[in-house]
Design a protein around this motif. Structure first.
Motif, PDB file in Angstrom:
ATOM      1  N   GLY A 163       1.045  -1.060   0.305  1.00 49.36           N
ATOM      2  CA  GLY A 163       0.286   0.192  -0.124  1.00 49.36           C
ATOM      3  C   GLY A 163       0.969   0.924  -0.091  1.00 49.36           C
ATOM      4  O   GLY A 163       0.522   2.375  -0.614  1.00 49.36           O
ATOM      5  N   MET A 164       1.974   0.885   0.846  1.00 51.09           N
ATOM      6  CA  MET A 164       2.507   2.385   0.549  1.00 51.09           C
ATOM      7  C   MET A 164       3.295   2.609  -0.313  1.00 51.09           C
ATOM      8  O   MET A 164       3.542   3.656  -1.509  1.00 51.09           O
ATOM      9  N   CYS A 165       3.958   1.693  -1.365  1.00 48.22           N
ATOM     10  CA  CYS A 165       4.126   1.559  -3.068  1.00 48.22           C
ATOM     11  C   CYS A 165       2.887   2.342  -3.747  1.00 48.22           C
ATOM     12  O   CYS A 165       3.662   3.130  -4.073  1.00 48.22           O
ATOM     13  N   GLU A 166       2.402   1.852  -3.293  1.00 44.52           N
ATOM     14  CA  GLU A 166       1.003   2.188  -4.733  1.00 44.52           C
ATOM     15  C   GLU A 166       0.854   3.895  -3.769  1.00 44.52           C
ATOM     16  O   GLU A 166       0.463   4.820  -5.168  1.00 44.52           O
ATOM     17  N   VAL A 167       1.298   4.997  -2.729  1.00 44.40           N
ATOM     18  CA  VAL A 167       0.758   5.889  -2.632  1.00 44.40           C
ATOM     19  C   VAL A 167       2.119   6.189  -3.614  1.00 44.40           C
ATOM     20  O   VAL A 167       1.130   7.748  -3.819  1.00 44.40           O
ATOM     21  N   VAL A 168       3.033   6.339  -3.751  1.00 38.37           N
ATOM     22  CA  VAL A 168       3.874   6.861  -4.687  1.00 38.37           C
ATOM     23  C   VAL A 168       3.577   6.280  -5.711  1.00 38.37           C
ATOM     24  O   VAL A 168       3.380   7.195  -6.667  1.00 38.37           O
ATOM     25  N   ASP A 169       3.525   5.244  -6.715  1.00 37.37           N
ATOM     26  CA  ASP A 169       3.077   4.525  -7.891  1.00 37.37           C
ATOM     27  C   ASP A 169       2.653   4.181  -8.460  1.00 37.37           C
ATOM     28  O   ASP A 169       1.820   3.901  -9.628  1.00 37.37           O
ATOM     29  N   GLY A 170       1.222   4.249  -7.525  1.00 37.53           N
ATOM     30  CA  GLY A 170      -0.146   3.515  -7.677  1.00 37.53           C
ATOM     31  C   GLY A 170      -0.848   4.842  -8.627  1.00 37.53           C
ATOM     32  O   GLY A 170      -0.863   6.009  -8.176  1.00 37.53           O
ATOM     33  N   ARG A 171      -2.376   4.102  -9.262  1.00 38.69           N
ATOM     34  CA  ARG A 171      -3.383   5.506  -9.877  1.00 38.69           C
ATOM     35  C   ARG A 171      -3.849   5.713  -8.843  1.00 38.69           C
ATOM     36  O   ARG A 171      -4.527   4.967  -8.084  1.00 38.69           O
ATOM     37  N   GLY A 172      -3.755   6.850  -8.874  1.00 35.48           N
ATOM     38  CA  GLY A 172      -4.162   7.851  -7.504  1.00 35.48           C
ATOM     39  C   GLY A 172      -3.635   8.270  -6.319  1.00 35.48           C
ATOM     40  O   GLY A 172      -4.381   8.668  -5.026  1.00 35.48           O
ATOM     41  N   GLY A 173      -2.534   7.412  -6.511  1.00 36.07           N
ATOM     42  CA  GLY A 173      -1.569   7.214  -4.752  1.00 36.07           C
ATOM     43  C   GLY A 173      -1.609   8.780  -4.493  1.00 36.07           C
ATOM     44  O   GLY A 173      -1.701   9.925  -5.487  1.00 36.07           O
ATOM     45  N   THR A 174      -1.495   9.519  -3.428  1.00 35.91           N
ATOM     46  CA  THR A 174      -1.350  10.869  -3.096  1.00 35.91           C
ATOM     47  C   THR A 174       0.514  11.667  -2.899  1.00 35.91           C
ATOM     48  O   THR A 174       0.280  12.460  -2.750  1.00 35.91           O
ATOM     49  N   ALA A 175       1.678  10.606  -3.588  1.00 34.78           N
ATOM     50  CA  ALA A 175       3.021  10.660  -4.045  1.00 34.78           C
ATOM     51  C   ALA A 175       2.873  11.013  -5.265  1.00 34.78           C
ATOM     52  O   ALA A 175       4.114  10.013  -4.741  1.00 34.78           O
ATOM     53  N   PRO A 176       2.608  10.984  -5.803  1.00 31.97           N
ATOM     54  CA  PRO A 176       3.352  10.614  -7.470  1.00 31.97           C
ATOM     55  C   PRO A 176       4.827  11.539  -7.573  1.00 31.97           C
ATOM     56  O   PRO A 176       5.467  10.922  -8.284  1.00 31.97           O
ATOM     57  N   LEU A 177       5.017  12.541  -6.572  1.00 33.98           N
ATOM     58  CA  LEU A 177       5.300  13.621  -7.357  1.00 33.98           C
ATOM     59  C   LEU A 177       7.548  13.099  -5.760  1.00 33.98           C
ATOM     60  O   LEU A 177       8.017  13.486  -6.625  1.00 33.98           O
ATOM     61  N   ASN A 185       4.037  24.683   6.872  1.00 34.31           N
ATOM     62  CA  ASN A 185       3.278  25.172   6.509  1.00 34.31           C
ATOM     63  C   ASN A 185       3.491  25.383   4.477  1.00 34.31           C
ATOM     64  O   ASN A 185       3.153  25.775   3.658  1.00 34.31           O
ATOM     65  N   GLY A 186       3.570  24.181   4.670  1.00 34.92           N
ATOM     66  CA  GLY A 186       3.921  23.525   2.847  1.00 34.92           C
ATOM     67  C   GLY A 186       2.213  22.784   2.736  1.00 34.92           C
ATOM     68  O   GLY A 186       2.995  22.807   1.439  1.00 34.92           O
ATOM     69  N   GLY A 187       1.165  23.375   3.656  1.00 40.27           N
ATOM     70  CA  GLY A 187       0.069  22.602   2.287  1.00 40.27           C
ATOM     71  C   GLY A 187       0.142  20.640   2.599  1.00 40.27           C
ATOM     72  O   GLY A 187       0.741  20.126   3.540  1.00 40.27           O
ATOM     73  N   PHE A 188      -0.392  20.494   1.063  1.00 39.44           N
ATOM     74  CA  PHE A 188      -0.637  19.298   1.115  1.00 39.44           C
ATOM     75  C   PHE A 188       0.832  18.352   0.751  1.00 39.44           C
ATOM     76  O   PHE A 188       2.063  18.978   0.620  1.00 39.44           O
ATOM     77  N   GLY A 189       0.597  17.182   1.913  1.00 36.02           N
ATOM     78  CA  GLY A 189       2.281  16.519   1.881  1.00 36.02           C
ATOM     79  C   GLY A 189       2.785  15.994   0.987  1.00 36.02           C
ATOM     80  O   GLY A 189       3.444  15.495   0.518  1.00 36.02           O
ATOM     81  N   GLY A 190       1.627  16.118  -0.211  1.00 37.25           N
ATOM     82  CA  GLY A 190       1.845  15.070  -1.649  1.00 37.25           C
ATOM     83  C   GLY A 190       2.532  16.199  -2.624  1.00 37.25           C
ATOM     84  O   GLY A 190       4.009  16.057  -3.890  1.00 37.25           O
ATOM     85  N   SER A 191       2.495  17.504  -1.996  1.00 37.32           N
ATOM     86  CA  SER A 191       2.255  18.928  -2.870  1.00 37.32           C
ATOM     87  C   SER A 191       4.127  19.153  -2.540  1.00 37.32           C
ATOM     88  O   SER A 191       4.975  20.138  -3.329  1.00 37.32           O
ATOM     89  N   ALA A 192       4.910  19.143  -1.321  1.00 36.19           N
ATOM     90  CA  ALA A 192       5.716  20.504  -1.464  1.00 36.19           C
ATOM     91  C   ALA A 192       7.010  19.346  -0.920  1.00 36.19           C
ATOM     92  O   ALA A 192       7.894  19.097  -0.949  1.00 36.19           O
ATOM     93  N   ALA A 193       6.607  18.312   0.674  1.00 36.66           N
ATOM     94  CA  ALA A 193       6.920  17.306   1.326  1.00 36.66           C
ATOM     95  C   ALA A 193       7.470  16.372   0.301  1.00 36.66           C
ATOM     96  O   ALA A 193       8.760  15.956   0.587  1.00 36.66           O
ATOM     97  N   ALA A 194       6.802  15.382   0.127  1.00 38.76           N
ATOM     98  CA  ALA A 194       7.085  14.382  -1.035  1.00 38.76           C
ATOM     99  C   ALA A 194       7.755  15.101  -1.990  1.00 38.76           C
ATOM    100  O   ALA A 194       9.260  14.042  -2.330  1.00 38.76           O
ATOM    101  N   PRO A 195       7.663  15.833  -2.811  1.00 38.81           N
ATOM    102  CA  PRO A 195       8.746  15.803  -3.925  1.00 38.81           C
ATOM    103  C   PRO A 195      10.332  16.226  -3.599  1.00 38.81           C
ATOM    104  O   PRO A 195      11.169  15.981  -3.771  1.00 38.81           O
ATOM    105  N   ALA A 196      10.507  16.673  -2.322  1.00 40.13           N
ATOM    106  CA  ALA A 196      11.457  17.337  -1.967  1.00 40.13           C
ATOM    107  C   ALA A 196      11.614  16.374  -1.239  1.00 40.13           C
ATOM    108  O   ALA A 196      13.151  15.121  -1.137  1.00 40.13           O
ATOM    109  N   ALA A 197      11.195  14.716  -0.673  1.00 38.93           N
ATOM    110  CA  ALA A 197      11.745  13.879  -0.448  1.00 38.93           C
ATOM    111  C   ALA A 197      12.171  12.996  -1.451  1.00 38.93           C
ATOM    112  O   ALA A 197      13.173  12.219  -1.212  1.00 38.93           O
ATOM    113  N   GLY A 198      11.656  12.926  -2.852  1.00 33.70           N
ATOM    114  CA  GLY A 198      11.925  12.250  -3.972  1.00 33.70           C
ATOM    115  C   GLY A 198      13.554  13.075  -4.414  1.00 33.70           C
ATOM    116  O   GLY A 198      14.094  11.726  -5.369  1.00 33.70           O
TER     117      GLY A 198
END
Length: 613
Positions: free
Chosen positions: A506-520, A567-580
């Motif tokens: 499920g954690m892999c689907e978060v990043v690479d699955g269709r509709g996951g919350t962290a594609p970035l 104050n970065g907003g959505f986890g998938g919009s700021a923190a996720a791309p930085a981690a990637g």
């Protein structure tokens, strides 16, 4: 009779000879003593402590980060001060009368026979001017010492800094052997490994005449002891990754912590905003420290260790594992997305199993997971049932290294908070609360508080399928050494190791699955699978914080990471791309050119709107 008379004369002769020898010895000793007294009248015996060479600090690739450089101080020995012309002294030394009096007062309070610093970190012109006049001021001399110099502009929060020991430090038994003006680690690794870096002092006894001129060693140095240099520290930090992380978060507030899951070695430790380590060394250091202290962005605040945030949805993974251990849910358990229980952030497919729930971060699903873990009908009284269930839940959650200090090799680490039944009894009253009162814990909100370091360690624990080694910075004391023993021990959670495999798909689907919350955060284009979880952390003082935690490659983890951007907003919009980007930099050694746009988004973008590819 004549024989006896002869023996009497022989014995008398022996006594006379012995007496003459003894008298001669006394005469010789008296002459020697007089000569030493005469030398004492002409010379002063000085005990000079030899400060050892402080150990150096390297990164994981043996790049030098911290070295030593010589600096010079003007010191005073109060007992040797004679006929001081204060006005002339202050004119020559460019010192105020008040500062001179204060310095002499401190020196006398500390010791009348040991040197105390009066002026530190003299510049070359100041040193030349002082040396020309020292002969006119008995009791004052220039003393060399080694100060820290930095080959890096990064990692200030972890390295800490070295400063002259203060009167307050000298009063502590731990620092009994130190003298005024000596360096001591004040914070960070410099403080934690002070005894290792400092080495062992040596002592020299020197004869100095009344004009302050060195006349050589006392008794040919037979009472001298040699100093022993401090040991070097070889850190686990990747200096290039650290620099890249600090660049990404320049202008932001937040933290990035990355760990090697297999060893517990900290790969990067970013606290933003940051400052350059050389700011806290050399002349004017006190003024620069006060400027940093007064800065409203709090650059001195060590966010990865001291800032505690609700982890948001990242915490759902821990809750799921605890519930599976208790046997109340399984990987194929489904719950409806019932928004009458708790609001869900977006529309998504029915959470028929764990993988779908993790991928979509369904709030109602994890509300029901934690309710099943806490409300287990262990008491007919509903309030008591929640007390019992929450107590069992808290104990298991804390086994992940949460709500306690992990024991990292730095001071000032915060425990965070995993609330207990007693916590709620104190704040709400005994039997005045139940699961519906504390349900926000199910999605990582409410009273819960976790540091960036603890979050990265949770990812390392999941990556290892149930165990972690306490995070640490020093991988080797000395070139061929090892970390401290406590950083070679595995710590297991209260959750069976066989259960961790169920949360990873499920954690892999978060990043690479269709509709996951962290594609970035995806690295699929490089053949690297990332397992992660986003978090959008509610913030009562402003815009939401952005959180993301992950590890990669998912099947053979080499890096576990946690990113918080305030104050970065959505986890998938700021923190996720930085981690990637950070994982790409570490695993590939570089970041693809087409990701520069994403770098600019993290650095300069308006994070309050949702990011796009």
């Amino acid at each position: 009779m004549q024989y006896l008379e002869g023996r009497r004369y022989v014995v008398m002769a022996i006594f006379i000879v012995v007496g003459l020898l003894f008298a001669g010895r006394l005469f010789y000793l008296q002459v020697l003593d007089d000569s030493y007294k005469a030398a004492a009248d002409r010379n002063t015996l000085q005990r000079q402590v030899q400060i050892p060479y402080r150990g150096l600090i390297y990164d994981r690739h043996d790049s030098l980060l911290v070295q030593n450089t010589p600096v010079y101080d003007l010191v005073v020995v109060p007992r040797e001060v004679r006929g001081l012309d204060s006005a002339k002294f202050c004119r020559v030394m460019q010192l105020s009368i008040e500062d001179l009096r204060l310095g002499l007062r401190f020196a006398k309070k500390y010791s009348r026979v040991k040197p105390s610093p009066l002026l530190q970190n003299l510049s070359t012109p100041e040193l030349a001017a002082i040396n020309d006049h020292l002969i006119d001021f008995p009791g004052f001399r220039v003393q060399a010492r080694m100060a820290r110099a930095y080959r890096t502009q990064n990692l200030a929060h972890a390295l800490g800094y070295v400063g002259a020991i203060t009167p307050a430090f000298l009063e502590k038994p731990k620092y009994a052997k130190y003298q005024p003006g000596e360096n001591v680690g004040i914070s960070g690794l410099e403080a934690y490994y002070e005894s290792t870096l400092m080495g062992q002092r040596g002592v020299q006894y020197r004869l100095v005449n009344v004009r302050g001129i060195d006349k050589g060693p006392f008794r040919n140095g037979q009472f001298d002891t040699l100093s022993v240099a401090g040991q070097d520290l070889h850190l686990s930090i990747d200096a290039e990754l650290q620099a890249y992380g600090e660049t990404l978060l320049a202008g932001r507030r937040g933290s990035i912590v990355a760990i090697d899951p297999k060893t517990g070695e900290i790969l990067c430790f970013v606290s933003a905003p940051h400052y350059e380590p050389q700011m806290l060394t050399g002349k004017g250091m006190g003024n620069r420290y006060m400027d940093l202290l007064k800065n409203p962005n709090r650059p001195l605040f060590d966010r990865p260790l001291m800032a505690t945030y609700p982890p948001g949805s990242v915490f759902k993974i821990v809750n799921e594992l605890v519930a599976m251990q208790l046997g109340v849910v399984g990987p194929n358990t489904g719950f409806p997305c019932n928004q009458s229980l708790i609001h869900c952030t977006h529309r998504h497919e029915y959470p028929a199993n764990l993988n779908i729930a993790i991928k979509n971060s369904c709030n109602p699903y994890f509300y029901q997971v934690m309710r099943a873990a806490v409300v287990r009908h262990q008491s007919p009284n509903g309030f008591e049932d929640s007390r019992i269930g929450l107590g069992q839940w808290q104990k298991m959650v804390k086994s992940f290294g949460l709500g306690e200090k992990l024991g990292v090799d730095m001071g000032q680490e915060k425990r965070g908070l995993i609330p207990s039944p007693e916590y709620y009894d104190k704040h709400l009253g005994y039997h005045k609360w139940n699961f519906k009162t504390v349900y926000s814990l199910s999605i990582g909100q409410g009273e819960i508080g976790i540091t960036g370091l603890q979050t990265a360690n949770v990812m390392a624990t999941i990556a290892n399928r149930g165990w972690y080694i306490a995070p640490h910075f020093v991988r080797s004391i000395g070139k061929e050494g090892q970390p401290l023993p406590e950083y070679r021990q595995r710590h297991y959670t209260a959750v069976d190791t066989t259960l961790f495999k169920y949360v990873i798909p499920g954690m892999c689907e978060v990043v690479d699955g269709r509709g996951g919350t962290a594609p970035l955060a995806s690295l699929r284009q490089f053949g690297i699978s990332v397992a992660g979880k986003t978090g959008t952390v509610q913030n009562s003082h402003g815009f939401d914080h952005s959180a993301f935690a992950a590890f990669a490659p998912a099947n053979d983890p080499k890096i576990a990471i946690a990113v918080f951007i305030e104050n970065g907003g959505f986890g998938g919009s700021a923190a996720a791309p930085a981690a990637g980007l950070m994982m790409e930099k570490y695993l590939r050694g570089k970041v693809a050119n087409y990701h520069h746009r994403m770098e600019d988004w993290i650095k300069y973008g308006n994070l309050t709107i949702k990011a796009h590819h």
